[in-house]
Design a protein around this motif. Structure first.
Motif: not given
Length: 296
Positions: A27-41, A56-59, A77-87
């Motif tokens: 919990l202490r690290e979640q705000s800094h490390r939780n990604p914002d999306g993930a996917g495989i193509g 990804i917005a919750g558990y 193609v795999a990607h884990v997103r940390y959002a800089s632009v967009g919801a």
């Protein structure tokens, strides 16, 4: 920092399993490390792109990425997103698919209004469904590829060349996959991108099993056939990773022949540093060690 992974297995499809998140963060690290999306193509038996992705917005959403995603394809193609632009929306989650290609990006651009105007000029604005600079960059590459008679190399060179001349650029590291090919670009040097060549004279004689702090992949079929992997960082489980040069464009053909070019010999006109980015974008682009320390 977003995580990218591209894998091309040549002419024969392979079955691969991907895990896009490690165990839950504290919990202490979640705000800094939780990604914002993930996917495989991947590509189906008819060569059509198939995207398996989710914001990804919750558990409960994170369980999507912690469970194994298994598919059969020649290109992944795999990607884990940390959002800089967009919801945190499906439309903003990587990878993206357009004109039968799959795309993912790690980096940040500024001056998106100018990019939107360029897409209007090229009659390509209608292909953008979300809010991200990444999807807009893919739309520009696609439009330029069409203008260059289907040449992906020329499309990348024209699109990224225009971006380098007109926009603020922190990084445009990217991977583009087709059923038969893989493309990867590292530009400029702000983010690293590595390639693993498993195409030696003899088969590797072991499965591909690699893991980074966010993405893990296991491909048993690759104990008997070669492959090429591109990733944002050297992944545990394999040696021989090579750091791509800044400005290097790598192409992996259907027969796994690797060729490289350097169409961008100079830095972008408006090269950005972390200090130039707003706090959200800076946190998304910081190395993972800085993120854990609290840059987010």
């Amino acid at each position: 920092m977003c995580r990218l992974l591209g894998l091309h297995a040549g002419a024969d499809p392979v079955t691969a399993s991907f895990w896009l998140l490690d165990a839950p963060d504290s919990l202490r690290e979640q705000s800094h490390r939780n990604p914002d999306g993930a996917g495989i193509g991947v590509f189906d038996a008819n060569g059509e792109p198939v995207l398996d992705k989710q914001p990804i917005a919750g558990y409960e959403d994170q369980e999507f990425a912690r469970e194994a995603r298994t598919a059969r394809s020649r290109t992944f193609v795999a990607h884990v997103r940390y959002a800089s632009v967009g919801a945190h929306t499906f439309a903003n989650t990587h990878p993206f698919a357009l004109d039968g290609r799959i795309f993912a990006h790690n980096g940040t651009l500024t001056g998106i209004d100018a990019l939107d105007r360029r897409l209007v000029e090229l009659d390509a604005a209608g292909t953008v469904l979300g809010d991200t600079d990444s999807e807009r960059m893919f739309a520009l590459i696609t439009a330029e590829t069409r203008r260059h008679h289907g040449s992906i190399a020329d499309g990348i060179a024209a699109a990224i060349g225009w971006i380098a001349d007109h926009l603020g650029v922190f990084s445009v590291n990217l991977i583009i996959g087709t059923p038969d090919e893989l493309w990867a670009l590292r530009y400029p040097a702000n983010h690293e991108l590595y390639v693993l060549d498993r195409t030696g004279a003899a088969p590797p004689a072991r499965p591909l099993s690699v893991a980074s702090p966010r993405i893990r992949a296991h491909v048993p079929d690759l104990s008997a056939q070669p492959a090429v992997v591109v990733a944002t960082e050297p992944m545990d489980g394999e040696t021989g990773w090579r750091l791509m040069d800044s400005g290097e464009l790598l192409h992996v053909a259907r027969d796994l022949t690797i060729t490289t070019s350097r169409p961008f010999p100079h830095a972008p006109t408006h090269l950005l540093t972390l200090a130039d980015l707003d706090p959200t974008a800076a946190a998304s682009q910081a190395p993972s060690a800085q993120r854990t320390a609290g840059t987010g």
